[in-house]
Design an enzyme around this catalytic site. Structure first.
Site, PDB file in Angstrom:
ATOM      1  N   GLY A 146       0.837  -1.198   0.000  1.00 32.88           N
ATOM      2  CA  GLY A 146       0.000   0.000   0.000  1.00 32.88           C
ATOM      3  C   GLY A 146       0.866   1.240   0.000  1.00 32.88           C
ATOM      4  O   GLY A 146       2.030   1.206  -0.415  1.00 32.88           O
ATOM      5  N   SER A 147       0.303   2.314   0.487  1.00 26.06           N
ATOM      6  CA  SER A 147       1.011   3.601   0.399  1.00 26.06           C
ATOM      7  C   SER A 147       2.106   3.718   1.461  1.00 26.06           C
ATOM      8  O   SER A 147       2.086   3.020   2.481  1.00 26.06           O
ATOM      9  CB  SER A 147       0.004   4.735   0.573  1.00 26.06           C
ATOM     10  OG  SER A 147      -0.551   4.657   1.870  1.00 26.06           O
ATOM     11  N   THR A 161       0.669   4.777   4.986  1.00 23.38           N
ATOM     12  CA  THR A 161       0.084   3.693   5.782  1.00 23.38           C
ATOM     13  C   THR A 161       1.172   2.704   6.194  1.00 23.38           C
ATOM     14  O   THR A 161       1.144   2.183   7.312  1.00 23.38           O
ATOM     15  CB  THR A 161      -1.043   2.981   4.988  1.00 23.38           C
ATOM     16  OG1 THR A 161      -1.891   3.960   4.426  1.00 23.38           O
ATOM     17  CG2 THR A 161      -1.851   2.068   5.868  1.00 23.38           C
ATOM     18  N   GLY A 162       2.127   2.462   5.326  1.00 21.65           N
ATOM     19  CA  GLY A 162       3.236   1.552   5.654  1.00 21.65           C
ATOM     20  C   GLY A 162       3.980   2.008   6.896  1.00 21.65           C
ATOM     21  O   GLY A 162       4.353   1.195   7.752  1.00 21.65           O
ATOM     22  N   GLU A 164       5.658  -3.420   0.920  1.00 21.33           N
ATOM     23  CA  GLU A 164       5.774  -3.031  -0.491  1.00 21.33           C
ATOM     24  C   GLU A 164       4.992  -1.740  -0.643  1.00 21.33           C
ATOM     25  O   GLU A 164       3.769  -1.742  -0.648  1.00 21.33           O
ATOM     26  CB  GLU A 164       5.181  -4.120  -1.396  1.00 21.33           C
ATOM     27  CG  GLU A 164       5.914  -5.454  -1.361  1.00 21.33           C
ATOM     28  CD  GLU A 164       7.295  -5.400  -1.988  1.00 21.33           C
ATOM     29  OE1 GLU A 164       7.698  -4.337  -2.523  1.00 21.33           O
ATOM     30  OE2 GLU A 164       7.988  -6.430  -1.933  1.00 21.33           O
ATOM     31  N   CYS A 205       2.178   0.203  -8.690  1.00 20.38           N
ATOM     32  CA  CYS A 205       3.282   0.725  -7.867  1.00 20.38           C
ATOM     33  C   CYS A 205       4.508   0.972  -8.721  1.00 20.38           C
ATOM     34  O   CYS A 205       5.118   2.036  -8.644  1.00 20.38           O
ATOM     35  CB  CYS A 205       3.578  -0.246  -6.746  1.00 20.38           C
ATOM     36  SG  CYS A 205       3.830  -1.923  -7.295  1.00 20.38           S
TER      37      CYS A 205
END
Ligand code: NAD
Length: 468
Positions: free
Chosen positions: A224-225, A228-229, A246, A280
């Site tokens: 995800g982004s 958020t990571g 990732e 991505c």
């Protein structure tokens, strides 16, 4: 319209409330998904922990067979899954759309089935024997995004179960339905509780954040982004969880003076616009040498203007709408900013609903938001350069480091430049191609850890060294 249930311990489980999933092409309701509570998540983690006792002791051959059976199931249900995916995500059935994604999911599942991590002998002599064993971890929590939801679910789940772990997956609230159906199919092959799915609408509660702090989840694999990571990383700290992250990318492509613009236009286009740019490792910034700049801009525009954009369920569509309002708003904001300083070669104006045509904006520079932010949509900024060193420096001047590409007839020269790009994958005369036997991951803020291949599989294991 169908109501979908979570799958916990092999059973269909409904929640106290549901949320709606709509079709980005039409705005119509596709289905309703359950809004899991923290108690539902606890139940899923407990089911996975219980299943782990048996699954972790199954033979390696049995687990390989189960993964291969899953690959077959995906193949048998590919069209049904593709139709559902197109309805909730918007991507077309054709082109590099849902059918392509299902083909990838099947291929990745089959390849993961074929991988193994045998015991390594590190030493065997009169001083003793030392062996490196790879052991499963326990319950793995998987958190997935909305761009390639089925393929990414397979990327998370298959290596986890292949190595003897059990899984609780939480898909994006924009695309939960195809994941629920995928897990349902996996449950026809696997013992109850080995793979569980919980869904929730982030607007009400963040089950994702409860997962990353959960004491009984040993590892989180998150795609995800970057923002958020970082939150996942912070909330995983207390329990020292293993993490594969990732995250986002802002991949640069560098075009050298020796290219044939017409010959590379198709590759440049799909490198940037695959899945409407919502990928991505799509090319998100294009640096072109001044000597071929105008010709590359024209060749790319000529190619891009002929791509059919339409309802994902229309068999003639090659690109669909942007997948959700949040992403549409972001793309529109960045394109509007780009239009103020750049030259629009194509597109630039939103269509109906969530449709946004392929957009090319030339003459932008390092301080334009469309260049330095990840647009994650169908808009490509083109930047002119005269000095190659400057282009390399600009490409690397980013917190992201997922992918990059160099375009040239001189492969040796292109490879030398590629080796200077700060990213986990780099392509020559193409962009974004990935395959199940090649590790994939980001450097810098694009993440930690890799997926795919033996290196990716190993991330679902702990090392235990046995000395005797
Ligand atoms: P996102 O970060 O908004 O959401 C990803 C997932 O995290 C969703 O399931 C979401 O519900 C969940 N989530 C939300 N808040 C959470 C929290 N506090 N804790 C834990 N989980 C939480 O990302 P997105 O918009 O769904 O996806 C787009 C982003 O993903 C882009 O930046 C893209 O580059 C990146 N991406 C990266 C890869 C890769 O392999 N590197 C692949 C696909 C997408």
């Amino acid at each position: 319209m169908t109501e979908f249930a979570m799958i916990i311990g092999g059973e269909h489980v409904r929640a106290a409330s549901e949320f709606e999933v709509t079709n980005p092409s039409t705005g119509e309701l596709v289905g309703k998904a359950p809004n899991a509570s923290a108690a539902d998540l606890d139940r899923a983690v407990a089911a996975a922990a219980k299943a782990y006792e048996g699954w972790s002791r199954q033979s390696d051959a049995d687990r390989a067979k189960a993964c291969s059976d899953i690959a077959q199931k995906i193949g048998e249900h590919a069209e049904e899954l593709a139709q559902l995916l197109t309805q909730e995500q918007g991507k077309p059935l054709n082109g590099l759309g849902s059918r392509f994604e299902l083909g990838g999911a099947q291929a990745w599942a089959a390849h993961t089935a074929s991988l193994s991590l045998p015991v390594k002998t590190l030493q065997d002599n009169e001083q003793g024997r030392v062996e490196l064993h790879r052991k499963s971890m326990g319950v793995v929590g998987s958190i997935t995004p909305w761009n390639w939801p089925v393929m990414i679910a397979v990327w998370h789940i298959l290596p986890a179960v292949r190595t003897g772990n059990t899984v609780v997956i939480k898909p994006s609230p924009f695309t939960p339905l195809s994941t629920i159906r995928l897990v349902e199919l996996m449950n026809e092959v696997l013992p109850a509780g080995v793979v569980n799915v919980v869904t929730s609408d982030d607007r009400l509660s963040s089950i994702g954040s409860v997962m990353s702090a959960h004491p009984d989840i040993r590892k989180i694999v998150f795609t995800g982004s970057i923002n958020t990571g970082k939150k996942v990383m912070a909330s995983a700290a207390d329990t020292v969880k293993r993490l594969t992250l990732e995250l986002g990318g802002n991949d640069a492509g560098i075009v050298l003076p020796d290219v044939d613009p017409a010959a590379i236009a198709e590759g440049l286009f799909w490198g940037a616009f695959i899945n409407n740019g919502q990928t991505c490792a799509a090319m998100k910034r294009l640096y072109v040498h001044e000597s071929v700049y105008d010709d590359v801009c024209s060749a790319l525009t000529d190619y891009a203007r002929n791509i059919p954009v339409g309802d994902g369920q229309d068999e003639t569509s090659i690109l669909g709408p942007i997948a959700n309002q949040m992403q549409f708003d972001k793309v529109k904001r960045l394109v509007d900013a780009g239009k103020q300083r750049g030259r629009v070669l194509l597109g630039g104006e939103p269509g109906k609903g969530l449709f946004f045509p392929p957009t090319l904006i030339a003459d932008l520079g390092a301080d334009d938001p469309l260049v330095f932010e990840e647009q994650f949509g169908p808009a490509l900024p083109i930047i002119k350069y005269s000095d190659l060193e400057d282009a390399i420096a600009q490409a690397n001047d980013s917190p992201n480091g997922l992918g990059g590409s160099v375009w040239s007839k001189d492969i040796a020269k292109a490879k030398a430049i590629a080796s200077r790009l700060e990213c986990g994958s780099v392509w020559i005369n193409k962009h974004g191609a990935i395959q199940p036997n090649a590790p994939f991951g980001g450097v810098k803020s694009s993440g930690c850890g890799v997926e795919f291949g033996e290196e990716g599989l190993a991330e679902y294991t702990d090392i235990q060294v046995v000395f005797n």
